[in-house]
Scaffold this active site. Sequence first.
Site, PDB file in Angstrom:
ATOM      1  N   ARG A   4      35.120  42.416  44.035  1.00  0.00           N
ATOM      2  CA  ARG A   4      34.725  41.142  44.633  1.00  0.00           C
ATOM      3  C   ARG A   4      34.406  40.140  43.522  1.00  0.00           C
ATOM      4  O   ARG A   4      33.756  40.476  42.529  1.00  0.00           O
ATOM      5  CB  ARG A   4      33.467  41.307  45.516  1.00  0.00           C
ATOM      6  CG  ARG A   4      33.665  42.149  46.759  1.00  0.00           C
ATOM      7  CD  ARG A   4      34.465  41.416  47.819  1.00  0.00           C
ATOM      8  NE  ARG A   4      34.512  42.152  49.078  1.00  0.00           N
ATOM      9  CZ  ARG A   4      35.414  43.095  49.373  1.00  0.00           C
ATOM     10  NH1 ARG A   4      36.336  43.406  48.480  1.00  0.00           N
ATOM     11  NH2 ARG A   4      35.382  43.704  50.537  1.00  0.00           N
TER      12      ARG A   4
ATOM     13  N   ALA B 102      45.222  44.472  46.839  1.00  0.00           N
ATOM     14  CA  ALA B 102      45.778  45.004  48.088  1.00  0.00           C
ATOM     15  C   ALA B 102      47.215  44.556  48.315  1.00  0.00           C
ATOM     16  O   ALA B 102      47.769  44.779  49.382  1.00  0.00           O
ATOM     17  CB  ALA B 102      44.909  44.565  49.263  1.00  0.00           C
TER      18      ALA B 102
ATOM     19  N   HIS C  44      44.276  38.191  42.607  1.00  0.00           N
ATOM     20  CA  HIS C  44      43.814  38.974  43.752  1.00  0.00           C
ATOM     21  C   HIS C  44      44.952  39.828  44.332  1.00  0.00           C
ATOM     22  O   HIS C  44      45.334  39.711  45.492  1.00  0.00           O
ATOM     23  CB  HIS C  44      43.237  38.061  44.839  1.00  0.00           C
ATOM     24  CG  HIS C  44      42.252  38.761  45.738  1.00  0.00           C
ATOM     25  ND1 HIS C  44      41.144  38.152  46.252  1.00  0.00           N
ATOM     26  CD2 HIS C  44      42.198  40.041  46.207  1.00  0.00           C
ATOM     27  CE1 HIS C  44      40.459  38.995  47.004  1.00  0.00           C
ATOM     28  NE2 HIS C  44      41.084  40.153  46.991  1.00  0.00           N
TER      29      HIS C  44
ATOM     30  N   GLU D 203      38.392  31.191  44.844  1.00  0.00           N
ATOM     31  CA  GLU D 203      39.832  31.422  44.825  1.00  0.00           C
ATOM     32  C   GLU D 203      40.546  30.390  45.700  1.00  0.00           C
ATOM     33  O   GLU D 203      40.059  30.088  46.793  1.00  0.00           O
ATOM     34  CB  GLU D 203      40.148  32.836  45.320  1.00  0.00           C
ATOM     35  CG  GLU D 203      39.557  33.922  44.427  1.00  0.00           C
ATOM     36  CD  GLU D 203      39.913  35.333  44.904  1.00  0.00           C
ATOM     37  OE1 GLU D 203      40.620  35.469  45.936  1.00  0.00           O
ATOM     38  OE2 GLU D 203      39.498  36.300  44.245  1.00  0.00           O
TER      39      GLU D 203
ATOM     40  N   ASP E 174      40.719  40.710  38.668  1.00  0.00           N
ATOM     41  CA  ASP E 174      41.646  40.455  39.770  1.00  0.00           C
ATOM     42  C   ASP E 174      41.042  39.560  40.845  1.00  0.00           C
ATOM     43  O   ASP E 174      41.760  39.004  41.666  1.00  0.00           O
ATOM     44  CB  ASP E 174      42.080  41.784  40.400  1.00  0.00           C
ATOM     45  CG  ASP E 174      43.087  41.608  41.525  1.00  0.00           C
ATOM     46  OD1 ASP E 174      44.134  40.973  41.286  1.00  0.00           O
ATOM     47  OD2 ASP E 174      42.814  42.091  42.643  1.00  0.00           O
TER      48      ASP E 174
END
Length: 524
Positions: free
Chosen positions: A230, A281, A278, A259, A254
């Site tokens: 996070r 995932a 990011h 953002e 990341d």
Amino acid sequence: MKILVTDPISNSGIKLLQNSGFELIYETNLEKNDILKFIESIDAWIVRSGTQVTKELINKAQNLRVIGRAGVGVDNIDIITSTSKGVVVMNTPDGNTISAAEHTIAMICSLSRNIHFSHIDLVKGNWNRHTFLGVELRDKILGIIGLGRIGLEVAHRATSFGMKVIGYDPYVNEKILKEKNITAVELDQLTKESDFVSLHVPLIESTKYLFDYDRFKMMKKTSRIINVARGGLLNETDLAKALNSNIIAGAAIDVFENEPIKKNNPLLNAKNILLTPHLGASTLEAKEGVSISICKQVVNYLKNEEMGNAINMPLADMGVLKRISTYIKLAETIGSIQRQLSSGAVKAIYVDCYGSIEESKTILLSFIRGLLNDIVDGGVNFINANFIAKERGIKTSHSYKNKEIPFSNLIMTKVETDTETVTLSGCVYGKNLYRIVDIMGFELDMKPEGNMLFMQNKDVPGVIGKVGSILGENKVNIGEYLLSRTSKNDIAYAVVKLDCKLESHIIESLQNLDEILKIHQLKL
């Protein structure tokens, strides 16, 4: 019935919805005003992280029954409004685990061998093979902060490189970690000893800026830090300073506090850093997995009222749910208080219900959610609560007892850790009001809310005055001072409600009072 999808999901998920017999509205990249055109008539709404499901939109959606989040985090969904409107919120907590773990390992490998720097240098036409001297991962110490699903998957992969894994997670049973060849240590020890530090905790008040400049200075000069969890777990300005001052050897990030990141983000000009937008995932498998899972869950709920991975609804019987909704809120609140009062890894949980609240299993699940939700990556819901407790080596017990009590209802809880036992009880008054009525055997009547101090002190004259003086000197206003004494008359328990959170030096001043035995600062 209509299902609205406002963020991209996989073709398999779309096909599943199309074959469900419901009307599908698939519109992505919509502005708020565009969403309002569809919202009034929909029965279900599927999103990822891009759509903000606000109070205004939920209130406009008169027919809405379920919101599905294709992924883990539900920060973009107003859970409170959803619950008050009877809307079920679901997520897919397991869908991203492997992808996030693999991305973490990829970042570690890239940092250790300077892959990103050497690639950039090579495409510029240079051949500086001796400039980019790397390090082996074998025999290096990997410190993992947060040992939930993702943290454990990272540990599993790191051991295949021959790394020694140490971990910090005060809520995981040490016996469980030993079985997985992870040595449990305190946070400071992990910070000082690790060659690589990897963060895998949720962003809550206690983890905000967990790594600041002071903590970076505790790390080895040769160590590196990785964050695929996070944004906000580390202070980005302090990290840039630590890198540019050669306090640490490198970082791979990341996720970011804001953002997408702005052009003036200090990390963009920091030395020895690897940044990705990011991507934790962002794999075909993860996108496919969460898309199919959430589409199945939403369809099953609309057809059969099955609540797979429900964040806010423990029962399929809406009548029962409405009747005990305040008890559920009380149980979650008690769980949150217990988490902030208890120290050490939780070994056992006991929940006993009395009087008009007979649904002890539901109350237990709600309590576990309050106790563990903020410390488990992926969150705790009413489907996975028991599994997560078992996964962490926590014994659970619940019962309904018809013993006479001085209240119309009562929820009694006990948490046993490896260092102490904490008891806490609460009851519901009327339809929507609840109180804490007992803490560690001290009776009181307290509405749990806001910033609070929980204190045990010697039952001698002058304590309230000394506490009040310290708070007053630091311009902290007291909202309420609740005091409870026992018949032994040697120890008192106080709950002090405050207008603001106390800074650490104020807590230290209070702890230094001879009369104060224990003190905890809580926030609800």
